[in-house]
Design an enzyme around this catalytic site. Structure first.
Site, PDB file in Angstrom:
ATOM      1  N   GLU A   1      -3.736  -0.262  -1.482  1.00  0.00           N
ATOM      2  CA  GLU A   1      -4.226  -0.754  -2.845  1.00  0.00           C
ATOM      3  C   GLU A   1      -3.304  -1.578  -3.564  1.00  0.00           C
ATOM      4  OE1 GLU A   1      -7.152  -0.061  -4.275  1.00  0.00           O
ATOM      5  OE2 GLU A   1      -8.148   1.188  -2.691  1.00  0.00           O
TER       6      GLU A   1
ATOM      7  N   CYS B   1      -3.342  -3.681 -12.499  1.00  0.00           N
ATOM      8  CA  CYS B   1      -3.448  -4.400 -11.178  1.00  0.00           C
ATOM      9  C   CYS B   1      -4.546  -5.408 -11.107  1.00  0.00           C
ATOM     10  CB  CYS B   1      -3.614  -3.468 -10.100  1.00  0.00           C
ATOM     11  SG  CYS B   1      -5.008  -2.129 -10.125  1.00  0.00           S
TER      12      CYS B   1
HETATM   13  P1  NAD Z   1       5.916  -1.076  -5.747  1.00  0.00           P
HETATM   14  O1  NAD Z   1       5.154  -1.795  -4.576  1.00  0.00           O
HETATM   15  O2  NAD Z   1       7.270  -1.705  -6.240  1.00  0.00           O
HETATM   16  O3  NAD Z   1       6.196   0.574  -5.642  1.00  0.00           O
HETATM   17  C1  NAD Z   1       5.095   1.437  -5.257  1.00  0.00           C
HETATM   18  C2  NAD Z   1       5.526   2.338  -4.629  1.00  0.00           C
HETATM   19  O4  NAD Z   1       6.264   2.308  -3.615  1.00  0.00           O
HETATM   20  C3  NAD Z   1       6.792   3.361  -5.659  1.00  0.00           C
HETATM   21  O5  NAD Z   1       6.435   4.602  -5.405  1.00  0.00           O
HETATM   22  C4  NAD Z   1       7.883   2.878  -4.712  1.00  0.00           C
HETATM   23  O6  NAD Z   1       9.134   3.997  -5.014  1.00  0.00           O
HETATM   24  C5  NAD Z   1       7.553   2.985  -3.325  1.00  0.00           C
HETATM   25  N1  NAD Z   1       8.384   2.017  -2.434  1.00  0.00           N
HETATM   26  C6  NAD Z   1       9.195   0.948  -2.775  1.00  0.00           C
HETATM   27  N2  NAD Z   1       9.822   0.394  -1.599  1.00  0.00           N
HETATM   28  C7  NAD Z   1       8.949   1.096  -0.666  1.00  0.00           C
HETATM   29  C8  NAD Z   1       9.199   0.865   0.812  1.00  0.00           C
HETATM   30  N3  NAD Z   1       9.873  -0.056   1.324  1.00  0.00           N
HETATM   31  N4  NAD Z   1       8.513   1.664   1.546  1.00  0.00           N
HETATM   32  C9  NAD Z   1       7.695   2.780   0.998  1.00  0.00           C
HETATM   33  N5  NAD Z   1       7.537   2.864  -0.287  1.00  0.00           N
HETATM   34  C10 NAD Z   1       8.056   2.061  -1.119  1.00  0.00           C
HETATM   35  O7  NAD Z   1       4.786  -1.435  -6.812  1.00  0.00           O
HETATM   36  P2  NAD Z   1       5.019  -0.947  -8.330  1.00  0.00           P
HETATM   37  O8  NAD Z   1       5.766  -1.925  -9.075  1.00  0.00           O
HETATM   38  O9  NAD Z   1       5.080   0.400  -8.757  1.00  0.00           O
HETATM   39  O10 NAD Z   1       3.462  -1.336  -8.967  1.00  0.00           O
HETATM   40  C11 NAD Z   1       2.993  -2.559  -9.180  1.00  0.00           C
HETATM   41  C12 NAD Z   1       2.293  -3.255  -8.209  1.00  0.00           C
HETATM   42  O11 NAD Z   1       1.236  -2.215  -7.602  1.00  0.00           O
HETATM   43  C13 NAD Z   1       1.697  -4.464  -8.806  1.00  0.00           C
HETATM   44  O12 NAD Z   1       1.685  -5.433  -7.648  1.00  0.00           O
HETATM   45  C14 NAD Z   1       0.129  -3.975  -8.893  1.00  0.00           C
HETATM   46  O13 NAD Z   1      -0.960  -5.005  -8.673  1.00  0.00           O
HETATM   47  C15 NAD Z   1       0.128  -3.163  -7.711  1.00  0.00           C
HETATM   48  N6  NAD Z   1      -1.114  -2.228  -8.286  1.00  0.00           N
HETATM   49  C16 NAD Z   1      -2.263  -2.043  -7.367  1.00  0.00           C
HETATM   50  C17 NAD Z   1      -3.497  -1.226  -7.965  1.00  0.00           C
HETATM   51  C18 NAD Z   1      -4.560  -1.014  -6.957  1.00  0.00           C
HETATM   52  O14 NAD Z   1      -5.093   0.023  -7.326  1.00  0.00           O
HETATM   53  N7  NAD Z   1      -4.765  -2.171  -6.024  1.00  0.00           N
HETATM   54  C19 NAD Z   1      -3.187  -0.353  -8.735  1.00  0.00           C
HETATM   55  C20 NAD Z   1      -1.917  -0.406  -9.563  1.00  0.00           C
HETATM   56  C21 NAD Z   1      -0.810  -1.262  -9.246  1.00  0.00           C
END
Ligand code: NAD
Length: 483
Positions: free
Chosen positions: A223, A257
């Site tokens: 997502e 998002c």
């Molecule tokens: P992010 O990708 O930085 O982090 C998401 C999660 O992944 C966190 O728990 C983080 O600790 C973990 N993570 C970080 N690096 C990782 C790795 N290398 N391997 C595995 N896990 C890792 O995202 P964010 O900044 O927390 O959230 C914002 C982003 O999420 C935006 O791009 C937004 O559009 C997206 N988002 C999408 C939805 C959806 O439902 N489609 C909903 C909310 C947010």
């Protein structure tokens, strides 16, 4: 061959491996959850959300600096509660085996698809709706009978801690567990041999997660985010479009998002759109500094990133309209960023390439509707698309000529609140979906089962082949074959 067994993985977080192994062992010993267990746990989860609302809202607000209590109540409490209610209403039906057609050749055998839990599911959640985006996937995973390990975001540590305490109250650790930590825990987490990995976060991290999961052939739901456009047709009342776009943009200060990322407006209507947008902000947020309902940017890094996007666009010749109704000084320490419109930013400015995730709205101009559609189609497939027009024919054209995860006609964000609709991206904005029946099936294995009848004709096709098989083949293929 799998790249790593659980025992070979070196873990930065001591809690991760034991938590995973406990869930795996429970799965091996007891498999999934019965219908009664699922319903009971969903009820308990709903009860806990209500009991913990105040503590969770405080934790979220402290993590953000300031998060509107109303936004929290709507998105972190009401949305999961209505998802749970909807799931409970439909669960019996989803769990029922579905009958499938049997060709006359195999009659009177029967075909069925039975829906089985996948096993142990991993959920990685982001910070922007830190509770909802962990708890709603959890509710669907439990509904499908799985055991679940959750890793929330390190950017909302108080929320993660409160959520962990709440979920520990609801679930036995061999059903649901929460592990906390930063990207290093995320990396180790996504290397675990789950039966399914459900990730919500950025497109760039999503690529890493899918790569790590591939080593164990773990199926993923991703997502992700992206730049969701809003297109305003010139015949649609501009004030109404501006209102719905501004509300969608400024909810959670743009850290959504599916927030409209940029708006496409016909060239001659830009000034009127800017005025209408300013009027909406003035009405909704007469003050920004002391307004508890104007949410802060989650971290200094994100705050600086957003300020940098506007500075770069300004330097590259864009017109910047900062909307600060009382002209207040917004201290950087408060991380409150005034709603800002950006007109005429070049296509290669960071603001026009990266997902914004803040209260900044670039306005892109177009002349013909086809140009607006072409602009959207020249970019990665967005998570959402918003089109404002009362003409049904044109709306159908926009829907059929663009590809996005979801869409709203004449509004923003609200498609995500419709529990019976699937929610997910397409292309760069994601893989797979949840909410609705898709939520249950995402976390279920569809097992194809052929049930032979006591009396059947299967033996007729057994070797040694001869005249009977020839005759049958003539019938099946519709052509005469001779020996
Ligand atoms: P992010 O990708 O930085 O982090 C998401 C999660 O992944 C966190 O728990 C983080 O600790 C973990 N993570 C970080 N690096 C990782 C790795 N290398 N391997 C595995 N896990 C890792 O995202 P964010 O900044 O927390 O959230 C914002 C982003 O999420 C935006 O791009 C937004 O559009 C997206 N988002 C999408 C939805 C959806 O439902 N489609 C909903 C909310 C947010």
């Amino acid at each position: 061959m799998s790249a790593a067994t659980p025992l070979e993985i070196r873990l930065p977080d001591d809690a991760l491996q034991p938590a995973f192994e406990r869930l795996k062992a429970a799965w091996n010993a007891k498999q999934g959850l019965s219908y009664q267990e699922r319903m009971k746990l969903l009820d308990r989860l709903a009860g806990a959300l209500k009991r913990w609302e105040e503590r969770l809202a405080t934790a979220i607000s402290e993590d953000f600096g300031n998060r509107s209590r109303y936004e929290t109540a709507l998105t972190e409490i009401f949305v999961p509660l209505s998802a749970i209610k909807y799931i409970k209403k439909n669960l019996r039906g989803w769990m029922r085996p579905s009958a499938r057609e049997t060709s006359w050749v195999f009659m009177p055998a029967k075909n069925r698809v039975i829906h089985q839990p996948l096993g142990v599911v991993g959920i990685i959640a982001p910070w922007n709706y830190p509770l909802q985006l962990a708890v709603v996937p959890l509710a669907y995973a439990i509904a499908a009978g799985n055991r679940v390990l959750i890793k929330p975001s390190e950017l909302t540590p108080r929320t993660s801690e409160a959520m962990q305490a709440m979920l520990t109250e609801v679930f036995e650790p061999d059903v649901v567990a929460v592990v906390t930590g930063g990207p290093e825990v995320g990396i180790a987490f996504s290397k675990l041999p789950f039966d399914h990995l459900f990730f919500t976060g950025s497109t760039s991290v999503g690529r890493h997660v899918m790569r790590a999961a591939a080593d164990n052939l773990v199926p993923v739901t991703l997502e992700l985010g992206g730049k969701s456009p809003a297109i305003v047709h010139p015949e649609f009342p501009l004030d109404k479009a501006a209102e719905r776009i501004a509300v969608g943009k400024l909810f959670n200060a743009g850290q959504t998002c599916v927030a409209p990322d940029y708006t496409l407006v016909r060239e001659d209507q830009v000034d009127a759109f800017v005025d209408a947008f300013k009027a909406v902000v003035g009405k909704s947020f007469a003050t920004l500094a002391d307004n508890a309902d104007y949410t802060s940017i989650v971290s200094d890094r994100h705050y600086k990133r957003l300020v940098g996007l506007v500075d770069e666009a300004r330097t590259r010749g864009a017109r910047i309209v900062e909307i600060n109704p009382r002209g207040e000084t917004l201290a950087p320490a408060s991380r409150k960023l005034a709603p800002t419109l950006v007109i005429g930013a070049p296509d290669d400015a960071s603001l026009m390439r990266d997902e914004i995730f803040g209260p900044i709205m670039p306005i892109v101009t177009y002349q013909r509707l086809d140009d607006a559609i072409a602009y959207v189609n020249a970019r990665p497939r967005p998570l959402a698309l918003y089109y404002f027009d009362r003409d049904g024919e044109r709306a159908r054209k926009v829907l059929s000529e663009t590809t996005s995860g979801g869409a709203c006609i004449n509004d923003t964000l609200l498609h995500v609140g419709q529990e019976d609709l699937p929610f997910g991206g397409v292309g760069a904005s994601g893989i797979g979906a949840y909410h609705g029946p898709e939520g249950f099936f995402t976390f279920s294995h569809k097992k194809a089962v052929f049930m032979q009848a006591r009396l059947n004709s299967a033996g007729l096709l057994n070797p040694p082949y001869g005249k009977t098989v020839d005759r049958l083949l003539n019938l099946l293929v519709g052509k005469t074959r001779r020996r």
